[in-house]
Design an enzyme around this catalytic site. Structure first.
Site, PDB file in Angstrom:
ATOM      1  N   HIS A  14      -5.230   8.756  44.896  1.00 27.75           N
ATOM      2  CA  HIS A  14      -4.555   9.151  46.017  1.00 27.75           C
ATOM      3  C   HIS A  14      -3.166   9.745  46.035  1.00 27.75           C
ATOM      4  O   HIS A  14      -2.790  10.707  46.783  1.00 27.75           O
ATOM      5  CB  HIS A  14      -4.424   7.847  46.882  1.00 27.75           C
ATOM      6  CG  HIS A  14      -3.580   7.670  48.194  1.00 27.75           C
ATOM      7  ND1 HIS A  14      -2.281   7.476  48.327  1.00 27.75           N
ATOM      8  CD2 HIS A  14      -3.875   8.305  49.390  1.00 27.75           C
ATOM      9  CE1 HIS A  14      -1.830   7.325  49.365  1.00 27.75           C
ATOM     10  NE2 HIS A  14      -2.875   8.278  50.153  1.00 27.75           N
ATOM     11  N   GLU A  57      -3.531  13.541  45.257  1.00 26.82           N
ATOM     12  CA  GLU A  57      -3.918  14.112  46.399  1.00 26.82           C
ATOM     13  C   GLU A  57      -2.618  14.506  47.134  1.00 26.82           C
ATOM     14  O   GLU A  57      -2.319  15.498  47.628  1.00 26.82           O
ATOM     15  CB  GLU A  57      -4.678  13.376  47.163  1.00 26.82           C
ATOM     16  CG  GLU A  57      -4.944  13.823  48.989  1.00 26.82           C
ATOM     17  CD  GLU A  57      -5.138  12.752  49.862  1.00 26.82           C
ATOM     18  OE1 GLU A  57      -5.611  11.515  49.719  1.00 26.82           O
ATOM     19  OE2 GLU A  57      -4.094  12.782  50.693  1.00 26.82           O
ATOM     20  N   HIS A  58      -1.755  13.383  47.129  1.00 30.79           N
ATOM     21  CA  HIS A  58      -0.395  13.660  47.785  1.00 30.79           C
ATOM     22  C   HIS A  58       0.487  14.570  47.201  1.00 30.79           C
ATOM     23  O   HIS A  58       0.777  15.747  47.816  1.00 30.79           O
ATOM     24  CB  HIS A  58       0.534  12.526  47.856  1.00 30.79           C
ATOM     25  CG  HIS A  58       0.451  11.494  48.955  1.00 30.79           C
ATOM     26  ND1 HIS A  58       1.467  11.252  49.872  1.00 30.79           N
ATOM     27  CD2 HIS A  58      -0.839  11.124  49.544  1.00 30.79           C
ATOM     28  CE1 HIS A  58       1.038  10.421  50.779  1.00 30.79           C
ATOM     29  NE2 HIS A  58      -0.352  10.356  50.761  1.00 30.79           N
ATOM     30  N   GLU A 112       3.755   4.205  52.945  1.00 27.40           N
ATOM     31  CA  GLU A 112       2.522   4.264  53.771  1.00 27.40           C
ATOM     32  C   GLU A 112       2.011   2.706  53.107  1.00 27.40           C
ATOM     33  O   GLU A 112       1.336   2.209  54.197  1.00 27.40           O
ATOM     34  CB  GLU A 112       1.718   5.560  52.814  1.00 27.40           C
ATOM     35  CG  GLU A 112       0.543   5.634  53.720  1.00 27.40           C
ATOM     36  CD  GLU A 112      -0.295   6.924  52.993  1.00 27.40           C
ATOM     37  OE1 GLU A 112      -1.543   6.781  52.509  1.00 27.40           O
ATOM     38  OE2 GLU A 112       0.478   7.695  52.568  1.00 27.40           O
TER      39      GLU A 112
END
Length: 436
Positions: free
Chosen positions: A66, A69-70, A141
């Site tokens: 993840h 991906e960022h 987040e």
């Protein structure tokens, strides 16, 4: 470029595996304005331990897929979203347990947007500074999702079902695990999992397939990649029974939320076998708990559930689970009613008429969804690395029988593989009940 004709569904695919190993699928939809493209790597949050060739196994921090991906949206020239915006496109990305997908949608400049998509995903730019900065953004987040009742109840359920498998870990990891991520580890994961041979490009909507494939071929021919890595994904042994049968959390919510889940012991499937089990389990859940079922209407009328009540089934080669639930006035009563319904169905079998209606309903829902380039691109991509052809769905649904459904019902929904996850309003004292 090979042409695949699904005449019954009035769909046509063009596919080609490029010299660098990238597999491309194009699904032109004549008369459509929208174009929707996905660029997917077979790399998700559960791939935290792996081996490449003869190297020693590598264990990387939870949440790194993840995190990667960022970071892919950052380039030396700035934010990639600006490039898409100049071409009138909306872009996004998401990481699941087993995949990471980058996507755009637009109604103009599709070829230009395809170039941007291919270039930014294949040109990583990680520095010590931008990696450290991202830790703060992702940490926020993670904390935000910690206060989300849907997210908390979902991962509470997975942690209850799974004792060892990394599917029990939040896709974003934890604040502590992402603190261990550095530039070198990101590049290592990128080189391993973002090789074109481990990726798939899908584009659906209004475009000329020959012109679009020429753009993709030309873009890829200008780039060089090393040999395709030989990747072994390493997962721990997972017991068939659930670990923590009941978990309870307290959050600032107005009403309780309850999810009831069953771990699937029948994993390791791929292709049509996997699709058949997924479709069969979905029909069972829809017949018993779907919006047209008698139970759903009774529970709504009695105020036991609201319209967020839902069911879900997920199956990959290494894990699978069913769940039902949502907001409820009385979690304990909902659990008892669900288990009573399953016990009754296992003893008596599903009503034949309801089973066939549920099967046809699933077929109708699928065929109706084919009008959406978004649905086709996302669904085809999510199935591809499981060896499933999305367009086999109707054929598989037609082949399902009532006998198969009743056997599946009795084999899958068994108490030792069940866990429940409850979120209670903070105003109500959550019992310190954890574990069995």
């Amino acid at each position: 470029m090979r042409e695949l004709d699904y005449s019954r569904l009035r769909e046509r695919l063009y596919t080609e595996q490029l010299d660098n190993g990238l597999t491309v699928f194009l699904a032109p939809k004549p008369g459509y304005q929208q174009v929707f493209a996905t660029f997917t790597t077979h790399y998700g949050s559960i791939d935290s331990v792996f081996r490449v060739g003869d190297e020693a196994p590598a264990a990387v921090p939870d949440g790194i897929a993840h995190f990667l991906e960022h970071k892919m949206f950052e380039s030396p020239q700035g934010d990639v979203f600006n490039e898409f915006a100049k071409n009138g496109a909306a872009a996004n990305a998401f990481t699941t347990f087993d995949q990471t997908t980058y996507l755009f949608s637009c109604t103009e400049n599709a070829k230009e947007n395809m170039q941007v998509l291919l270039d930014f995903v294949q040109e990583p730019y990680f520095t010590d500074e931008n990696v450290e900065k991202e830790k703060g953004i992702i940490g926020q987040e993670i904390r935000m999702y910690d206060d989300n009742p849907e997210w908390r109840s979902f991962f509470g359920l997975l942690r209850g079902l799974y004792q060892q498998h990394p599917v029990r870990i939040d896709i974003a990891g934890t604040v502590e695990s992402i603190a261990k991520i550095d530039k070198e580890t990101l590049y290592r994961c990128y080189r391993t999992f973002y090789h074109p041979s481990n990726m798939m490009l899908f584009c659906a909507g209004g475009f000329d397939p020959k012109e679009m494939m020429d753009v993709i071929r030309s873009n890829q021919a200008k780039k060089s990649f090393g040999p395709a890595p030989d990747i072994e994904r390493i997962y721990p042994e997972e017991p068939s029974e659930a670990g923590e049968r009941k978990s309870v959390a307290a959050l600032s919510v107005s009403q309780p939320r309850c999810l009831i889940g069953w771990k699937d012991a029948n994993t390791g499937l791929t292709g049509q076998d996997l699709l058949a089990q997924e479709m069969l389990t979905g029909v069972i859940l829809d017949v018993l708990f779907g919006r047209s079922s008698p139970l759903y209407h009774r529970w709504i009328d009695e105020g036991l559930i609201d319209q967020q009540f839902t069911w879900e089934y997920e199956l990959t080669p290494s894990y699978g689970y069913s769940l039902v639930g949502g907001n409820t006035a009385d979690p304990d009563r909902l659990i008892a009613e669900v288990n009573d319904a399953l016990a009754r169905a296992a003893a008596e079998g599903l009503p034949e008429e309801a089973f066939h209606r549920g099967r046809k309903k699933a077929m109708g829902r699928f065929v109706g969804s084919l009008d959406s380039p978004n649905f086709i691109a996302r669904s085809f991509s999510s199935y591809y690395f499981k060896g499933v052809d999305l367009f086999d769905t109707v054929e598989v649904l037609e082949s399902l029988t009532l006998q198969q459904a009743n056997e599946r019902l009795r084999a899958h929904f068994i108490p030792r593989q069940q866990a429940v996850s409850i979120v209670l309003p903070k105003a109500v004292d959550a019992p310190a009940e954890k574990g069995r």
